[in-house]
Design a protein around this motif. Structure first.
Motif, PDB file in Angstrom:
ATOM      1  N   HIS A 231       0.844  -1.194   0.000  1.00  0.00           N
ATOM      2  CA  HIS A 231       0.000   0.000   0.000  1.00  0.00           C
ATOM      3  C   HIS A 231       0.883   1.250   0.000  1.00  0.00           C
ATOM      4  N   ARG A 232       0.320   2.352  -0.468  1.00  0.00           N
ATOM      5  CA  ARG A 232       0.904   3.651  -0.148  1.00  0.00           C
ATOM      6  C   ARG A 232       0.408   3.991   1.255  1.00  0.00           C
ATOM      7  N   LEU A 233       1.279   3.919   2.231  1.00  0.00           N
ATOM      8  CA  LEU A 233       0.865   4.021   3.618  1.00  0.00           C
ATOM      9  C   LEU A 233       0.561   5.465   3.998  1.00  0.00           C
ATOM     10  N   GLY A 234      -0.526   5.641   4.747  1.00  0.00           N
ATOM     11  CA  GLY A 234      -0.912   6.953   5.216  1.00  0.00           C
ATOM     12  C   GLY A 234      -0.407   7.214   6.619  1.00  0.00           C
ATOM     13  N   SER A 235      -0.582   8.450   7.081  1.00  0.00           N
ATOM     14  CA  SER A 235      -0.104   8.856   8.401  1.00  0.00           C
ATOM     15  C   SER A 235      -1.191   8.846   9.462  1.00  0.00           C
ATOM     16  N   ASN A 236      -2.443   8.577   9.062  1.00  0.00           N
ATOM     17  CA  ASN A 236      -3.533   8.671  10.040  1.00  0.00           C
ATOM     18  C   ASN A 236      -4.445   7.454  10.060  1.00  0.00           C
TER      19      ASN A 236
ATOM     20  N   HIS B 119      -3.473   0.241   7.671  1.00  0.00           N
ATOM     21  CA  HIS B 119      -3.941  -0.535   6.534  1.00  0.00           C
ATOM     22  C   HIS B 119      -3.750  -2.032   6.804  1.00  0.00           C
TER      23      HIS B 119
ATOM     24  N   MET C 248       1.181   1.326   9.079  1.00  0.00           N
ATOM     25  CA  MET C 248       0.996   2.740   8.788  1.00  0.00           C
ATOM     26  C   MET C 248       2.355   3.423   8.865  1.00  0.00           C
TER      27      MET C 248
ATOM     28  N   THR D  11       5.040   9.151  10.187  1.00  0.00           N
ATOM     29  CA  THR D  11       5.823  10.199   9.535  1.00  0.00           C
ATOM     30  C   THR D  11       6.569   9.532   8.385  1.00  0.00           C
TER      31      THR D  11
END
Length: 252
Positions: free
Chosen positions: A189-194, A197, A215, A218
């Protein structure tokens, strides 16, 4: 914050402590925790361990307010993993703690399902290729080598934190080899900061499935959490450092 959320990850940064605050935090810990802190090798390590144990107690009370922070009967198993004493009579809870650099992460799950969490700072200068050759499976090494060079360091750390979170959930620590478990079929995944996944499922029986989430809080930090559950609808709620910072200021 909802008191009914079943799966929460708390994330915050360590802060400098003055003597007054340090003594107040120590008062919320039990004798074994204080002794463990005193045995630490440096004042900096002592302060980080103090904050990690103090915040664990605060987060337990934030999520499950039936006990004050100082009253949680926390003990440690043979691997040093904190857990509730057998005499605890409240609702079943599982939790785990990890810290890296200036960051602390705590996972708390309602129920009997084991949980593990790991957080790591990305250090591109680290000899990660040699580490992967020693601790990763052949399939994981192929996955790593088949990625663009620009993403290989991040993927290395993703695999690393997934392995450590799984071993911590199992209660092994690093007493078994990281190469005993394979994550080469993880979902990229393109990991998010909030948000966390879901990236991997490892069935061990019809009723026991080790599920893992990732996740990137930062760009230089990766976090993985693993839960032993056959449920398919588990969602982790992230409690960010801003929320805990407000709580921290109120406590001070």
């Amino acid at each position: 914050m909802s008191s009914t959320a079943n799966y929460l990850v708390y994330l915050r940064q360590f802060e400098p402590l003055d003597d007054e605050l340090r003594m107040a935090m120590l008062a919320d810990l039990n004798a074994a925790e204080r002794e463990r802190i005193e045995r630490s090798r440096s004042a900096q390590v002592q302060d980080k361990l103090l904050q990690s144990r103090w915040w664990l107690r605060q987060c337990l009370s934030l999520q499950h307010g039936e006990l004050a922070a100082h009253a949680w009967p926390i003990v440690h198993d043979a691997q040093g993993k904190p857990q509730l004493a057998a005499a605890y009579q409240g609702p079943p809870l599982q939790f785990n703690v990890s810290h890296s650099g200036d960051y602390l992460a705590i996972a708390i799950a309602t129920g009997h399902d084991a949980v593990g969490i790991d957080i790591e700072q990305i250090k591109p200068q680290r000899h990660w290729r040699e580490i992967a050759a020693q601790y990763f499976t052949a399939q994981e090494q192929r996955l790593l080598n088949n990625q663009p060079v620009s993403t290989q360091v991040s993927l290395f750390y993703q695999l690393w934190v997934l392995k450590e979170a799984l071993l911590k959930a199992k209660g092994y620590g690093l007493t078994v080899s990281l190469a005993d478990y394979d994550f080469s079929d993880m979902q990229l995944h393109r990991l998010g900061s909030n948000a966390l996944h879901p990236v991997h499922r490892l069935p061990e029986s019809s009723t026991q499935v080790w599920q893992s989430w990732l996740m990137a809080p930062t760009p230089q930090l990766l976090l993985a959490v693993t839960l032993a559950t056959a449920q398919t609808s588990v969602t982790w709620q992230l409690v960010p450092s801003s929320t805990l910072a407000d709580y921290w200021r109120a406590k001070r």
